[in-house]
Write a protein that holds these residues in place. Structure first.
Motif, mmCIF file in Angstrom:
data_model
loop_
_atom_site.group_PDB
_atom_site.id
_atom_site.type_symbol
_atom_site.label_atom_id
_atom_site.label_comp_id
_atom_site.label_asym_id
_atom_site.label_seq_id
_atom_site.Cartn_x
_atom_site.Cartn_y
_atom_site.Cartn_z
ATOM 1 N N MET A 1 0.902 -1.111 0.028
ATOM 2 C CA MET A 1 0.064 -0.074 -0.145
ATOM 3 C C MET A 1 1.017 1.114 -0.049
ATOM 4 S SD MET A 1 -2.946 -1.372 -0.094
ATOM 5 C CE MET A 1 -3.821 0.181 0.287
ATOM 6 N N PRO A 2 0.456 2.194 -0.648
ATOM 7 C CA PRO A 2 1.164 3.463 -0.747
ATOM 8 C C PRO A 2 1.559 4.167 0.588
ATOM 9 C CG PRO A 2 -0.972 3.863 -1.847
ATOM 10 C CD PRO A 2 -0.704 2.464 -1.246
ATOM 11 N N ALA A 3 2.376 5.098 0.666
ATOM 12 C CA ALA A 3 2.505 5.617 1.948
ATOM 13 C C ALA A 3 1.569 7.079 2.151
ATOM 14 C CB ALA A 3 4.072 6.454 2.260
ATOM 15 N N VAL A 4 0.780 7.233 3.197
ATOM 16 C CA VAL A 4 0.057 8.311 3.436
ATOM 17 C C VAL A 4 0.425 9.579 3.812
ATOM 18 C CG1 VAL A 4 -2.327 9.028 4.135
ATOM 19 C CG2 VAL A 4 -1.701 6.413 3.588
ATOM 20 N N THR A 5 0.366 10.546 3.000
ATOM 21 C CA THR A 5 0.927 11.930 3.540
ATOM 22 C C THR A 5 -0.013 12.698 4.266
ATOM 23 O OG1 THR A 5 2.057 12.004 1.267
ATOM 24 C CG2 THR A 5 1.796 14.020 2.596
ATOM 25 N N ARG A 6 0.441 13.392 5.546
ATOM 26 C CA ARG A 6 -0.317 13.792 6.457
ATOM 27 C C ARG A 6 -0.473 15.332 5.688
ATOM 28 N NH1 ARG A 6 -3.709 13.316 10.606
ATOM 29 N NH2 ARG A 6 -3.690 15.014 12.070
ATOM 30 N N ALA A 7 -1.698 15.700 5.495
ATOM 31 C CA ALA A 7 -2.303 16.978 4.603
ATOM 32 C C ALA A 7 -3.052 17.816 5.247
ATOM 33 C CB ALA A 7 -2.825 16.464 3.341
ATOM 34 N N ILE A 8 -2.772 19.332 4.898
ATOM 35 C CA ILE A 8 -3.695 20.325 5.253
ATOM 36 C C ILE A 8 -4.540 20.645 4.067
ATOM 37 C CG2 ILE A 8 -3.752 22.464 6.124
ATOM 38 C CD1 ILE A 8 -1.323 22.044 7.553
ATOM 39 N N VAL A 9 -5.881 20.745 3.857
ATOM 40 C CA VAL A 9 -6.846 21.153 3.163
ATOM 41 C C VAL A 9 -7.342 22.568 3.600
ATOM 42 C CG1 VAL A 9 -8.534 20.852 1.676
ATOM 43 C CG2 VAL A 9 -7.054 18.945 1.797
ATOM 44 N N LEU A 10 -7.336 23.783 2.700
ATOM 45 C CA LEU A 10 -8.128 24.908 3.134
ATOM 46 C C LEU A 10 -9.135 24.900 1.935
ATOM 47 C CD1 LEU A 10 -6.834 28.033 4.386
ATOM 48 C CD2 LEU A 10 -8.321 28.128 2.245
ATOM 49 N N TRP A 11 -10.101 25.000 2.416
ATOM 50 C CA TRP A 11 -11.626 25.138 1.725
ATOM 51 C C TRP A 11 -12.268 26.464 1.719
ATOM 52 C CZ3 TRP A 11 -16.707 23.609 3.297
ATOM 53 C CH2 TRP A 11 -17.756 23.760 2.405
ATOM 54 N N CYS A 12 -12.620 27.180 0.717
ATOM 55 C CA CYS A 12 -13.422 28.484 0.907
ATOM 56 C C CYS A 12 -14.808 28.225 0.244
ATOM 57 C CB CYS A 12 -12.856 29.602 -0.101
ATOM 58 S SG CYS A 12 -10.997 29.952 0.286
ATOM 59 N N PRO A 13 -15.738 28.175 1.201
ATOM 60 C CA PRO A 13 -17.009 27.762 0.778
ATOM 61 C C PRO A 13 -17.572 28.646 -0.221
ATOM 62 C CG PRO A 13 -16.896 27.542 3.115
ATOM 63 C CD PRO A 13 -15.538 28.160 2.708
ATOM 64 N N ASP A 14 -18.318 28.514 -1.202
ATOM 65 C CA ASP A 14 -18.967 29.335 -1.882
ATOM 66 C C ASP A 14 -18.059 30.188 -3.010
ATOM 67 O OD1 ASP A 14 -21.478 28.374 -1.302
ATOM 68 O OD2 ASP A 14 -21.517 30.119 0.312
ATOM 69 N N TRP A 15 -16.728 29.459 -2.995
ATOM 70 C CA TRP A 15 -15.984 30.396 -3.656
ATOM 71 C C TRP A 15 -16.248 31.116 -5.223
ATOM 72 C CZ3 TRP A 15 -11.985 33.636 -2.847
ATOM 73 C CH2 TRP A 15 -11.207 33.944 -4.080
ATOM 74 N N PRO A 16 -16.933 30.201 -6.170
ATOM 75 C CA PRO A 16 -17.363 30.654 -7.325
ATOM 76 C C PRO A 16 -18.250 31.987 -7.184
ATOM 77 C CG PRO A 16 -17.355 28.234 -7.123
ATOM 78 C CD PRO A 16 -17.429 29.090 -5.804
ATOM 79 N N VAL A 17 -19.008 31.978 -6.160
ATOM 80 C CA VAL A 17 -20.081 33.011 -5.761
ATOM 81 C C VAL A 17 -19.225 34.530 -5.156
ATOM 82 C CG1 VAL A 17 -21.845 33.947 -4.380
ATOM 83 C CG2 VAL A 17 -22.019 31.469 -5.481
ATOM 84 N N ILE A 18 -18.389 34.039 -4.501
ATOM 85 C CA ILE A 18 -17.271 35.082 -3.867
ATOM 86 C C ILE A 18 -16.528 35.739 -5.014
ATOM 87 C CG2 ILE A 18 -15.299 35.620 -2.306
ATOM 88 C CD1 ILE A 18 -16.249 33.397 -0.523
ATOM 89 N N ALA A 19 -16.015 34.879 -5.926
ATOM 90 C CA ALA A 19 -15.205 35.435 -7.075
ATOM 91 C C ALA A 19 -16.124 36.364 -8.041
ATOM 92 C CB ALA A 19 -14.749 34.462 -7.981
ATOM 93 N N THR A 20 -17.609 36.128 -8.188
ATOM 94 C CA THR A 20 -18.228 36.782 -8.880
ATOM 95 C C THR A 20 -18.760 37.957 -8.201
ATOM 96 O OG1 THR A 20 -19.132 34.841 -10.053
ATOM 97 C CG2 THR A 20 -20.562 36.872 -10.032
ATOM 98 N N ILE A 21 -18.963 38.001 -7.057
ATOM 99 C CA ILE A 21 -19.212 39.288 -6.356
ATOM 100 C C ILE A 21 -18.268 40.358 -6.365
ATOM 101 C CG2 ILE A 21 -19.774 39.907 -3.728
ATOM 102 C CD1 ILE A 21 -21.368 37.601 -3.394
ATOM 103 N N ARG A 22 -17.096 39.549 -6.208
ATOM 104 C CA ARG A 22 -15.818 40.494 -6.330
ATOM 105 C C ARG A 22 -15.645 41.089 -7.515
ATOM 106 N NH1 ARG A 22 -10.926 38.404 -2.455
ATOM 107 N NH2 ARG A 22 -12.308 38.337 -0.509
ATOM 108 N N ALA A 23 -15.870 40.274 -8.790
ATOM 109 C CA ALA A 23 -15.568 40.892 -9.866
ATOM 110 C C ALA A 23 -16.889 41.721 -10.612
ATOM 111 C CB ALA A 23 -15.629 39.497 -10.998
ATOM 112 N N LEU A 24 -17.966 41.647 -9.971
ATOM 113 C CA LEU A 24 -19.158 42.647 -10.520
ATOM 114 C C LEU A 24 -19.546 43.554 -9.573
ATOM 115 C CD1 LEU A 24 -21.271 39.795 -12.326
ATOM 116 C CD2 LEU A 24 -19.510 40.988 -13.264
#
Length: 516
Positions: A1-24
């Motif tokens: 089995m492959p070695a498992v990497t300890r990972a940090i994931v950062l998630w921005c909820p509703d990012w597509p909406v945030i990007a659209t609000i900022r652009a428009l």
């Protein structure tokens, strides 16, 4: 089995909406839905409170929220808006790997050692994003990127969820198998009674591989908390954008373009130094009132410095220039490459560029003197009528706001298409054997076989018809009383052997094209 990497994931909820609000520059609390292919792709919290959710059709979403603002989803804008976020995060911790706009992953070992623990590293990431005006980001830390992302999406109020080493299988076990994102396997899993990730992980790996193939084996690995996917840091892109700011602001087109020449030359020189050429670029023009004009320009070959200056001038002229003056003085101009290619693909041949290069140079020269819309090239668009499919676009640009030819068009004319399409359909005369005009009844049948045809619409010019086919009825916009249209198509061959495409509608018989 492959070695498992300890990972940090950062998630921005509703990012597509945030990007659209900022652009428009929209209100942050507005009910917004981004749609893709007539389905809701993402929606704001205000829209979700009214019952809107991902996957709904536009009409159903609007029926649930009457104040809903429906906007098209723009993946390019989505990714572009996330680029500054990645750049700022890379300043406090290297090794960032983007997963998708709004989500990135990095190895946990380095940040945890530097900041004194995984919880402190997560808090530092959240503070960094709060400084960018993103207060609702979530962080998940677990064994493997998959488990870490599920932890980030299930953080709740705390905004940080840390799964201790070795506990990822137990954390994933109660989660639904739909989180694997395999639409082709999820219904089959459900029919077999596999509803949770733990149900899938409990099966023998060899049996899963034999039944579901390599894709099923990969899903089994993820469900077991043994995600061995490596975290590969991205290579930060070279800074190829160029910007110039004017103090005091300039209020004439010729002043702006003259001042921008040196910036355009620096922009092209930077691309050349990187071994690249630009085939598509984005220009942003900002006036002193804070209004920004943004447009993407294409080139049939590659941009030179004079080409970039021309695009800036055309954009200024198209955004409110009157007699070489501007409605509001310009304070900033930015140019950025949207699409680049290796410079080796555009080198001249041993004997020069040939006829194509001379044609391009001549057309570009005329366009620079007369304006962007002065040189047009033909393009094929979508539609049912032949005239609708003829689209003229400026040289080097793409057709925007027209129907796409690759979409299905029921009722469109099948191949082969006629060689000559008349700019305006010609009135013609179609007669039966008794000399009376031929018509089509309510059942879609001709009142008499076609016997003679006059391409001029005058009876004395009529000629015998040796073959004919039709009618083929086309109904468009039947739901709109004002725009509804019904036509009947015919193909006829006259005694001279010339084939014609005829249409019969409320205006009578007309010739739409000729088969040369």
């Amino acid at each position: 089995m492959p070695a498992v990497t300890r990972a940090i994931v950062l998630w921005c909820p509703d990012w597509p909406v945030i990007a659209t609000i900022r652009a428009l520059e929209l209100a942050a609390d507005a009910p917004i839905a981004l749609v893709d292919r007539n389905l809701v792709f993402a929606c704001s919290a205000a829209a979700r409170a009214e019952g809107v959710k991902r996957g709904l059709r536009i009409r159903e979403a609007q029926s649930r929220c009457t104040r809903l603002q429906v906007l098209p989803y723009d993946p390019v804008q989505d990714a572009r808006a996330f680029e500054p976020v990645l750049a700022v995060v890379e300043e406090i911790t290297p090794g960032v790997q983007p997963v998708r706009p709004g989500t990135f992953v990095l190895r946990a070992r380095g940040p945890a050692r530097y900041y004194g623990g995984e919880d402190r590293a997560a808090a530092e990431l959240l503070r960094c994003l709060e400084g960018l005006g993103i207060p609702d980001a979530r962080v998940g830390i677990a064994d493997g990127p998959f488990a870490a992302e599920q932890a980030a999406r299930g953080t709740g109020v705390d905004r940080v969820r840390i799964i201790p080493p070795g506990d990822s299988p137990a954390f994933l076990a109660p989660l639904p198998v739909a989180l694997l994102g395999r639409e082709e396997l999820t219904p089959l899993f459900h029919r077999l009674g596999i509803h949770r990730l733990g149900d899938l992980a409990a099966l023998d790996r060899t049996d899963v591989r034999e039944r579901f193939g390599e894709l099923g084996a990969h899903c089994h690995t993820l469900a077991s908390g043994l995600d061995g996917a490596a975290v590969v840091p991205r290579t930060p892109p070279k800074q190829l954008d160029r910007v110039i700011e004017f103090e005091p602001p300039l209020d004439r087109v010729d002043q702006v373009t003259f001042a921008f020449r040196a910036t355009a030359e620096t922009f092209i020189a930077g691309l050349t130094k990187a071994g690249l050429v630009c085939t598509s670029l984005r220009i942003e023009v900002t006036d002193e009132l804070g209004r920004m004009s943004e447009r993407t320009w294409l080139h049939p070959r590659l941009f030179s410095a004079p080409d970039v200056v021309d695009r800036v001038r055309w954009q200024l002229q198209g955004s409110g220039a009157i007699d070489s003056g501007l409605g509001s003085p310009i304070v900033r101009v930015l140019v950025a490459p949207e699409a680049v290619d290796d410079i080796g693909h555009h080198e001249d041949g041993l004997w020069g560029g040939g006829a194509d290069e001379r044609i391009h140079h001549g057309l570009s020269r005329v366009q620079s003197m007369l304006g962007h819309d002065a040189v047009l090239t033909a393009s094929i668009g979508g539609g049912r009528a032949l005239a609708e499919r003829q689209v003229l676009v400026p040289w080097g640009d793409r057709a925007v706001g027209v129907a796409r030819a690759e979409q299905p068009w029921p009722g469109s004319l099948p191949a082969p298409a006629p060689a000559t399409v008349f700019e305006a359909p010609h009135p013609v005369l179609v007669l039966g054997a008794d000399g009376e005009p031929v018509a089509v009844d309510d059942r879609g049948a001709v009142t008499a076989p076609i016997h003679r045809f006059s391409p001029t619409g005058v009876a004395k010019d009529s000629r015998e018809v040796t073959a004919w086919a039709g009618p083929w009825r086309v109904r468009e916009r039947w739901w709109d009383a004002d725009l509804a249209r019904t036509v009947h198509r015919f193909q006829v061959v006259d005694a001279d052997g010339t084939a014609w495409l005829l249409v019969l509608d409320g205006a009578g018989w007309r010739s739409e094209a000729r088969y040369d």
